[in-house]
Design a protein around this motif. Structure first.
Motif, PDB file in Angstrom:
ATOM      1  N   ALA A   1     -95.075  43.585 -77.089  1.00 30.66           N
ATOM      2  CA  ALA A   1     -94.742  44.848 -76.866  1.00 30.66           C
ATOM      3  C   ALA A   1     -95.517  45.860 -76.136  1.00 30.66           C
ATOM      4  O   ALA A   1     -94.830  46.487 -75.115  1.00 30.66           O
ATOM      5  N   VAL A   2     -96.847  45.268 -75.912  1.00 28.83           N
ATOM      6  CA  VAL A   2     -97.747  46.132 -74.800  1.00 28.83           C
ATOM      7  C   VAL A   2     -97.110  45.482 -73.459  1.00 28.83           C
ATOM      8  O   VAL A   2     -97.111  46.293 -72.725  1.00 28.83           O
ATOM      9  N   TYR A   3     -96.793  44.158 -73.435  1.00 29.65           N
ATOM     10  CA  TYR A   3     -96.597  43.584 -72.081  1.00 29.65           C
ATOM     11  C   TYR A   3     -95.312  44.393 -71.792  1.00 29.65           C
ATOM     12  O   TYR A   3     -94.911  44.416 -70.572  1.00 29.65           O
ATOM     13  N   LEU A   4     -94.305  44.520 -72.603  1.00 30.04           N
ATOM     14  CA  LEU A   4     -93.026  44.762 -72.271  1.00 30.04           C
ATOM     15  C   LEU A   4     -93.005  46.391 -71.759  1.00 30.04           C
ATOM     16  O   LEU A   4     -92.405  46.692 -70.852  1.00 30.04           O
ATOM     17  N   VAL A   5     -94.136  47.086 -72.423  1.00 27.67           N
ATOM     18  CA  VAL A   5     -94.128  48.656 -71.903  1.00 27.67           C
ATOM     19  C   VAL A   5     -94.639  48.731 -70.735  1.00 27.67           C
ATOM     20  O   VAL A   5     -94.151  49.516 -69.667  1.00 27.67           O
ATOM     21  N   VAL A   6     -95.786  47.800 -70.314  1.00 28.08           N
ATOM     22  CA  VAL A   6     -96.408  47.898 -68.870  1.00 28.08           C
ATOM     23  C   VAL A   6     -95.405  47.204 -67.945  1.00 28.08           C
ATOM     24  O   VAL A   6     -95.198  48.059 -66.879  1.00 28.08           O
ATOM     25  N   ALA A   7     -94.469  46.414 -68.370  1.00 24.25           N
ATOM     26  CA  ALA A   7     -93.590  46.054 -67.347  1.00 24.25           C
ATOM     27  C   ALA A   7     -92.346  46.860 -67.122  1.00 24.25           C
ATOM     28  O   ALA A   7     -91.995  47.103 -65.832  1.00 24.25           O
ATOM     29  N   LEU A   8     -92.326  47.829 -68.009  1.00 29.99           N
ATOM     30  CA  LEU A   8     -91.380  48.873 -67.897  1.00 29.99           C
ATOM     31  C   LEU A   8     -91.948  50.151 -67.184  1.00 29.99           C
ATOM     32  O   LEU A   8     -91.215  50.806 -66.114  1.00 29.99           O
ATOM     33  N   LEU A   9     -93.081  50.306 -67.468  1.00 28.06           N
ATOM     34  CA  LEU A   9     -93.697  51.567 -66.598  1.00 28.06           C
ATOM     35  C   LEU A   9     -94.002  50.918 -64.965  1.00 28.06           C
ATOM     36  O   LEU A   9     -94.047  51.785 -64.172  1.00 28.06           O
TER      37      LEU A   9
ATOM     38  N   ARG B   1     -95.182  45.410 -60.273  1.00 28.78           N
ATOM     39  CA  ARG B   1     -96.230  44.216 -60.625  1.00 28.78           C
ATOM     40  C   ARG B   1     -95.809  43.121 -61.136  1.00 28.78           C
ATOM     41  O   ARG B   1     -96.544  42.052 -61.269  1.00 28.78           O
ATOM     42  N   PHE B   2     -94.523  43.141 -61.494  1.00 22.61           N
ATOM     43  CA  PHE B   2     -93.981  41.951 -62.249  1.00 22.61           C
ATOM     44  C   PHE B   2     -92.876  41.402 -61.559  1.00 22.61           C
ATOM     45  O   PHE B   2     -92.072  41.081 -61.364  1.00 22.61           O
TER      46      PHE B   2
END
Length: 64
Positions: free
Chosen positions: A51-59, A63-64
């Protein structure tokens, strides 16, 4: 009984009636749940990480 029902220990296919003694006493044959608790905690940590990974990838998609 009416309609030809037989009084047996089975309610349906693969389903049994409740034991006539009722509820078990506390501590009598307690189940071990340590393995299940550990598996649930590992699953919780993995789910939170994803969940944290997906939120960071959305923000920060660059970087991804």
């Amino acid at each position: 009984m009416a309609l030809g029902w037989r009084l047996t220990g089975h309610v349906g296919r693969g389903v049994h009636r409740a034991h006539p003694r009722g509820v078990r006493a506390v501590g009598a044959g307690t189940a071990r749940g340590g393995e299940a608790v550990t598996a649930n905690l590992i699953g919780l940590v993995l789910a939170a990480g994803i969940a944290v990974y997906l939120v960071v990838a959305l923000l920060f998609p660059e970087r991804f």
